[in-house]
Design a protein around this motif. Sequence first.
Motif, PDB file in Angstrom:
ATOM      1  N   UNK A   1      59.652 -11.421  -9.357  1.00  0.00           N
ATOM      2  CA  UNK A   1      58.801 -10.374  -9.917  1.00  0.00           C
ATOM      3  C   UNK A   1      59.517  -9.609 -11.022  1.00  0.00           C
ATOM      4  N   UNK A   2      60.785  -9.306 -10.836  1.00  0.00           N
ATOM      5  CA  UNK A   2      61.525  -8.571 -11.860  1.00  0.00           C
ATOM      6  C   UNK A   2      61.774  -9.438 -13.098  1.00  0.00           C
ATOM      7  N   UNK A   3      61.999 -10.732 -12.903  1.00  0.00           N
ATOM      8  CA  UNK A   3      62.108 -11.637 -14.051  1.00  0.00           C
ATOM      9  C   UNK A   3      60.778 -11.733 -14.788  1.00  0.00           C
ATOM     10  N   UNK A   4      59.678 -11.711 -14.020  1.00  0.00           N
ATOM     11  CA  UNK A   4      58.370 -11.704 -14.654  1.00  0.00           C
ATOM     12  C   UNK A   4      58.155 -10.464 -15.499  1.00  0.00           C
ATOM     13  N   UNK A   5      58.617  -9.308 -14.997  1.00  0.00           N
ATOM     14  CA  UNK A   5      58.512  -8.068 -15.777  1.00  0.00           C
ATOM     15  C   UNK A   5      59.354  -8.152 -17.038  1.00  0.00           C
ATOM     16  N   UNK A   6      60.578  -8.699 -16.922  1.00  0.00           N
ATOM     17  CA  UNK A   6      61.441  -8.847 -18.091  1.00  0.00           C
ATOM     18  C   UNK A   6      60.811  -9.788 -19.110  1.00  0.00           C
ATOM     19  N   UNK A   7      60.231 -10.885 -18.626  1.00  0.00           N
ATOM     20  CA  UNK A   7      59.564 -11.831 -19.519  1.00  0.00           C
ATOM     21  C   UNK A   7      58.396 -11.170 -20.242  1.00  0.00           C
ATOM     22  N   UNK A   8      57.647 -10.346 -19.527  1.00  0.00           N
ATOM     23  CA  UNK A   8      56.519  -9.645 -20.143  1.00  0.00           C
ATOM     24  C   UNK A   8      56.992  -8.710 -21.248  1.00  0.00           C
ATOM     25  N   UNK A   9      58.067  -7.978 -20.975  1.00  0.00           N
ATOM     26  CA  UNK A   9      58.595  -7.056 -21.988  1.00  0.00           C
ATOM     27  C   UNK A   9      59.083  -7.802 -23.223  1.00  0.00           C
ATOM     28  N   UNK A  10      59.862  -8.852 -23.009  1.00  0.00           N
ATOM     29  CA  UNK A  10      60.375  -9.611 -24.150  1.00  0.00           C
ATOM     30  C   UNK A  10      59.254 -10.306 -24.908  1.00  0.00           C
TER      31      UNK A  10
END
Length: 390
Positions: free
Chosen positions: A43-52
């Motif tokens: 989930x946190x990697x998904x959030x990082x991917x969304x931001x980038x």
Amino acid sequence: MQLSVPTLLVVDLYILTLVGVLMCFAWYRGRREPTLGYMSAALLLGALSTFLGSLRNLGIDYVPIVISNAMLFLCYAMVWMSMRVFAGRPPHWPGLVAGAVLWAALCLWPAFYGSLPARILLSSLLTIAYCLLAAGELWRSRHSLEVSLRPILILLFLHIGVYAVRLLLDRDLPYAPAPEGGITFFAFLIFETLLFAIGLAFATLAMVKERAELKFRSAALSDPLTGAGNRRAFMDSGERLLRMCAERGEPAALLLCDLDNFKQLNDAYGHPAGDQALVEFSRITASRMRRKDVFARIGGEEFACLLPEAGAEGAYQVAERVRREFAELPFIAEGQLSVSIGIATTREAGHDLPNLLALADQALYAAKAKGRNRIELAASGPSADRRARE
């Protein structure tokens, strides 16, 4: 209906971060359950991917195209790892990074980097592959997991279906303006992924909670030394089994077993020797039980076996095998191990567990009084006075 991509990205980033942090807290408070740890990372990697991925048109397109998607595939790989460790298998480290490495390597190829259809194709295929791997881990272990897998499998296959549709329909730029009165497929994809992440988090927590409850229940119903059921488990399962036998008109027999001279064994050789005797008797007896039989340690050195579809003669044969194998077991000193067994059947006691236990206890008392290391039947008959052969 209008779905604004920038608004969806902000909501997506907020929800993924919030749920990821909460999942991390659940992992920390839940004795570091690895399933929750991997899901939190996903989930946190998904959030990082969304931001980038939102850093478009800033002159650094390699960040939203290369790095953001690499993070996304690590996110899906973590979902796979979460389901894999939940199913009891070790993490697969090459598979964890394979999608991200493949994406980054192909982005070094100008023809691939510059082709939106090629990037959509590979992105969708990698997402589908990781979701299929996650579903496959659960499906392979569906019989041993003993928890409800339907919600999370439905979520995974719905997500796979969306990306399969994307392979056929999505050819738009991610931030292309929506047609008048409509929405882009990319906006729908963000919205669906948000719902998928929330559902996945709750379904994973539910599975982990259900399995923990099953473990606690199993621990509460089993004897920690021998691994057999305890008295509570025997009474619950035995009464349920006897009701079924009564409904079908089937007989049942109860074996009540008590290890002979157990106190003297403990006094002479110590409690570890007594514990070993209990474990060995449990192992021998369990090996003689059928799947439908109920076996438990109901007291200190007392065990009970409930045999459905068994009469006095069949129960006696089982008891004799158990008695003989236990007496012949190599131990500290020869002849130290023996067991007395009382047998009662539904023919005398009816399909009532307390009655069966009372009659079997009387037969067990008679076996002890007649010299131990023998079997006695509660009812009179040809087998009642048969002495167990040494």
